[in-house]
Design a protein around this motif. Structure first.
Motif, PDB file in Angstrom:
ATOM      1  N   THR A  73       0.829  -1.206   0.000  1.00  0.00           N
ATOM      2  CA  THR A  73       0.000   0.000   0.000  1.00  0.00           C
ATOM      3  C   THR A  73       0.864   1.257   0.000  1.00  0.00           C
ATOM      4  O   THR A  73       0.388   2.330  -0.373  1.00  0.00           O
ATOM      5  CB  THR A  73      -0.952   0.024   1.213  1.00  0.00           C
ATOM      6  OG1 THR A  73      -0.185  -0.119   2.416  1.00  0.00           O
ATOM      7  CG2 THR A  73      -1.991  -1.073   1.104  1.00  0.00           C
ATOM      8  N   TRP A  74       2.105   1.144   0.379  1.00  0.00           N
ATOM      9  CA  TRP A  74       3.005   2.290   0.376  1.00  0.00           C
ATOM     10  C   TRP A  74       3.799   2.409  -0.921  1.00  0.00           C
ATOM     11  O   TRP A  74       4.144   3.501  -1.347  1.00  0.00           O
ATOM     12  CB  TRP A  74       3.994   2.207   1.534  1.00  0.00           C
ATOM     13  CG  TRP A  74       3.380   2.391   2.891  1.00  0.00           C
ATOM     14  CD1 TRP A  74       2.042   2.445   3.204  1.00  0.00           C
ATOM     15  CD2 TRP A  74       4.070   2.533   4.110  1.00  0.00           C
ATOM     16  NE1 TRP A  74       1.875   2.602   4.549  1.00  0.00           N
ATOM     17  CE2 TRP A  74       3.119   2.664   5.136  1.00  0.00           C
ATOM     18  CE3 TRP A  74       5.411   2.548   4.465  1.00  0.00           C
ATOM     19  CZ2 TRP A  74       3.453   2.822   6.471  1.00  0.00           C
ATOM     20  CZ3 TRP A  74       5.746   2.706   5.790  1.00  0.00           C
ATOM     21  CH2 TRP A  74       4.776   2.850   6.776  1.00  0.00           C
ATOM     22  N   LYS A  75       4.132   1.290  -1.537  1.00  0.00           N
ATOM     23  CA  LYS A  75       5.042   1.306  -2.688  1.00  0.00           C
ATOM     24  C   LYS A  75       4.416   0.838  -4.004  1.00  0.00           C
ATOM     25  O   LYS A  75       4.994   1.045  -5.053  1.00  0.00           O
ATOM     26  CB  LYS A  75       6.269   0.417  -2.414  1.00  0.00           C
ATOM     27  CG  LYS A  75       7.034   0.770  -1.158  1.00  0.00           C
ATOM     28  CD  LYS A  75       7.772   2.072  -1.316  1.00  0.00           C
ATOM     29  CE  LYS A  75       8.610   2.345  -0.067  1.00  0.00           C
ATOM     30  NZ  LYS A  75       9.254   3.633  -0.104  1.00  0.00           N
ATOM     31  N   GLY A  76       3.280   0.147  -3.956  1.00  0.00           N
ATOM     32  CA  GLY A  76       2.677  -0.403  -5.165  1.00  0.00           C
ATOM     33  C   GLY A  76       3.173  -1.819  -5.432  1.00  0.00           C
ATOM     34  O   GLY A  76       3.575  -2.527  -4.519  1.00  0.00           O
ATOM     35  N   GLN A  77       3.153  -2.211  -6.698  1.00  0.00           N
ATOM     36  CA  GLN A  77       3.535  -3.578  -7.061  1.00  0.00           C
ATOM     37  C   GLN A  77       5.039  -3.780  -6.937  1.00  0.00           C
ATOM     38  O   GLN A  77       5.828  -2.984  -7.448  1.00  0.00           O
ATOM     39  CB  GLN A  77       3.102  -3.894  -8.488  1.00  0.00           C
ATOM     40  CG  GLN A  77       1.626  -4.062  -8.647  1.00  0.00           C
ATOM     41  CD  GLN A  77       1.275  -4.521 -10.049  1.00  0.00           C
ATOM     42  OE1 GLN A  77       2.120  -4.654 -10.921  1.00  0.00           O
ATOM     43  NE2 GLN A  77      -0.004  -4.755 -10.263  1.00  0.00           N
ATOM     44  N   ARG A  78       5.396  -4.876  -6.272  1.00  0.00           N
ATOM     45  CA  ARG A  78       6.796  -5.213  -6.074  1.00  0.00           C
ATOM     46  C   ARG A  78       6.980  -6.708  -6.287  1.00  0.00           C
ATOM     47  O   ARG A  78       6.065  -7.494  -6.060  1.00  0.00           O
ATOM     48  CB  ARG A  78       7.242  -4.853  -4.655  1.00  0.00           C
ATOM     49  CG  ARG A  78       6.912  -3.398  -4.294  1.00  0.00           C
ATOM     50  CD  ARG A  78       7.584  -2.958  -3.064  1.00  0.00           C
ATOM     51  NE  ARG A  78       8.804  -2.265  -3.518  1.00  0.00           N
ATOM     52  CZ  ARG A  78       9.772  -1.868  -2.717  1.00  0.00           C
ATOM     53  NH1 ARG A  78       9.714  -2.114  -1.447  1.00  0.00           N
ATOM     54  NH2 ARG A  78      10.815  -1.249  -3.188  1.00  0.00           N
ATOM     55  N   MET A  79       8.142  -7.078  -6.696  1.00  0.00           N
ATOM     56  CA  MET A  79       8.480  -8.489  -6.814  1.00  0.00           C
ATOM     57  C   MET A  79       8.860  -8.994  -5.428  1.00  0.00           C
ATOM     58  O   MET A  79       9.620  -8.337  -4.714  1.00  0.00           O
ATOM     59  CB  MET A  79       9.652  -8.680  -7.779  1.00  0.00           C
ATOM     60  CG  MET A  79      10.124 -10.116  -7.904  1.00  0.00           C
ATOM     61  SD  MET A  79      11.584 -10.269  -8.968  1.00  0.00           S
ATOM     62  CE  MET A  79      10.855 -10.065 -10.575  1.00  0.00           C
ATOM     63  N   TYR A  80       8.332 -10.164  -5.065  1.00  0.00           N
ATOM     64  CA  TYR A  80       8.758 -10.803  -3.825  1.00  0.00           C
ATOM     65  C   TYR A  80       9.569 -12.029  -4.195  1.00  0.00           C
ATOM     66  O   TYR A  80       9.043 -12.969  -4.805  1.00  0.00           O
ATOM     67  CB  TYR A  80       7.576 -11.189  -2.930  1.00  0.00           C
ATOM     68  CG  TYR A  80       8.077 -11.674  -1.589  1.00  0.00           C
ATOM     69  CD1 TYR A  80       8.320 -10.777  -0.571  1.00  0.00           C
ATOM     70  CD2 TYR A  80       8.364 -13.010  -1.383  1.00  0.00           C
ATOM     71  CE1 TYR A  80       8.839 -11.202   0.650  1.00  0.00           C
ATOM     72  CE2 TYR A  80       8.877 -13.451  -0.170  1.00  0.00           C
ATOM     73  CZ  TYR A  80       9.118 -12.541   0.841  1.00  0.00           C
ATOM     74  OH  TYR A  80       9.644 -12.957   2.034  1.00  0.00           O
ATOM     75  N   LEU A  81      10.831 -12.020  -3.859  1.00  0.00           N
ATOM     76  CA  LEU A  81      11.714 -13.157  -4.098  1.00  0.00           C
ATOM     77  C   LEU A  81      11.499 -14.160  -2.973  1.00  0.00           C
ATOM     78  O   LEU A  81      11.936 -13.939  -1.848  1.00  0.00           O
ATOM     79  CB  LEU A  81      13.172 -12.698  -4.166  1.00  0.00           C
ATOM     80  CG  LEU A  81      14.222 -13.799  -4.256  1.00  0.00           C
ATOM     81  CD1 LEU A  81      14.005 -14.685  -5.476  1.00  0.00           C
ATOM     82  CD2 LEU A  81      15.611 -13.178  -4.268  1.00  0.00           C
ATOM     83  N   GLU A  82      10.803 -15.232  -3.275  1.00  0.00           N
ATOM     84  CA  GLU A  82      10.511 -16.249  -2.269  1.00  0.00           C
ATOM     85  C   GLU A  82      11.754 -17.059  -1.944  1.00  0.00           C
ATOM     86  O   GLU A  82      12.080 -17.259  -0.775  1.00  0.00           O
ATOM     87  CB  GLU A  82       9.381 -17.160  -2.746  1.00  0.00           C
ATOM     88  CG  GLU A  82       9.023 -18.269  -1.782  1.00  0.00           C
ATOM     89  CD  GLU A  82       8.479 -17.785  -0.453  1.00  0.00           C
ATOM     90  OE1 GLU A  82       8.590 -18.538   0.531  1.00  0.00           O
ATOM     91  OE2 GLU A  82       7.931 -16.670  -0.359  1.00  0.00           O
ATOM     92  N   ASP A  83      12.424 -17.533  -2.971  1.00  0.00           N
ATOM     93  CA  ASP A  83      13.632 -18.335  -2.753  1.00  0.00           C
ATOM     94  C   ASP A  83      14.595 -18.174  -3.911  1.00  0.00           C
ATOM     95  O   ASP A  83      14.175 -18.081  -5.072  1.00  0.00           O
ATOM     96  CB  ASP A  83      13.297 -19.835  -2.634  1.00  0.00           C
ATOM     97  CG  ASP A  83      12.727 -20.213  -1.286  1.00  0.00           C
ATOM     98  OD1 ASP A  83      13.191 -19.661  -0.267  1.00  0.00           O
ATOM     99  OD2 ASP A  83      11.824 -21.066  -1.250  1.00  0.00           O
ATOM    100  N   ILE A  84      15.868 -18.173  -3.581  1.00  0.00           N
ATOM    101  CA  ILE A  84      16.927 -18.259  -4.570  1.00  0.00           C
ATOM    102  C   ILE A  84      17.923 -19.274  -4.030  1.00  0.00           C
ATOM    103  O   ILE A  84      18.259 -19.248  -2.837  1.00  0.00           O
ATOM    104  CB  ILE A  84      17.587 -16.889  -4.863  1.00  0.00           C
ATOM    105  CG1 ILE A  84      18.610 -17.010  -5.989  1.00  0.00           C
ATOM    106  CG2 ILE A  84      18.151 -16.260  -3.618  1.00  0.00           C
ATOM    107  CD1 ILE A  84      19.109 -15.669  -6.523  1.00  0.00           C
TER     108      ILE A  84
END
Length: 148
Positions: A73-84
């Protein structure tokens, strides 16, 4: 030679093997309870909720980066890296950098405004890797979860 490509459905058994390898490294092998069927459907069914890139050498997947899109809600759409993860035998050979750089490229292509992830506080190799990208490390938030 390492090739970075989008994961395909037939990669799912290998990805799940690597996820179990990651869980063992993170000292929580009993926490992996997802089935291959659920995992595959979640990534390649009618409504996929995750996407991934794989690092392949001689036809064998040696690493992966799995992400989904979250909304702040503060930044908008973001990628969430679940695992690398890069297999132990391939660490230190630049495979993680290739995967992470591809994630950055993907985030830019999708018009996302950032990438977020978590790292265990004792995982110094990962922390040092992320520092090379000038990552910001937060210390104010506590992770929460429930099982339903």
């Amino acid at each position: 030679m390492i090739t970075i490509r989008r994961a395909v459905e037939s990669d799912c058994p290998r990805l799940l093997e690597l996820i179990n390898e990651l869980a063992l490294y993170e000292k929580a092998p009993e926490e992996v309870t997802v089935t291959l069927e659920h995992f595959t459907k979640s990534g390649f069914g009618d409504q996929p909720v995750w996407w991934a890139f794989v690092a392949e050498e001689n036809g064998v997947v040696q690493g992966f980066a799995l992400y989904y899109i979250r909304y702040s809600t503060w930044k908008g759409q973001r990628m969430y890296l679940e695992d690398i993860l890069v297999t132990e035998a391939m660490r230190g050979k630049g495979v993680g950098k290739l995967l992470f750089d591809r994630l950055i490229e993907e985030a830019k292509e999708k018009g996302l405004n950032g990438i977020v992830w978590q790292v265990l506080e004792w995982n110094e190799p990962a922390i040092n890797f992320y520092k090379k990208y000038n990552a910001t490390f937060g210390h104010e938030w506590v992770n929460c979860s429930i099982s339903v």
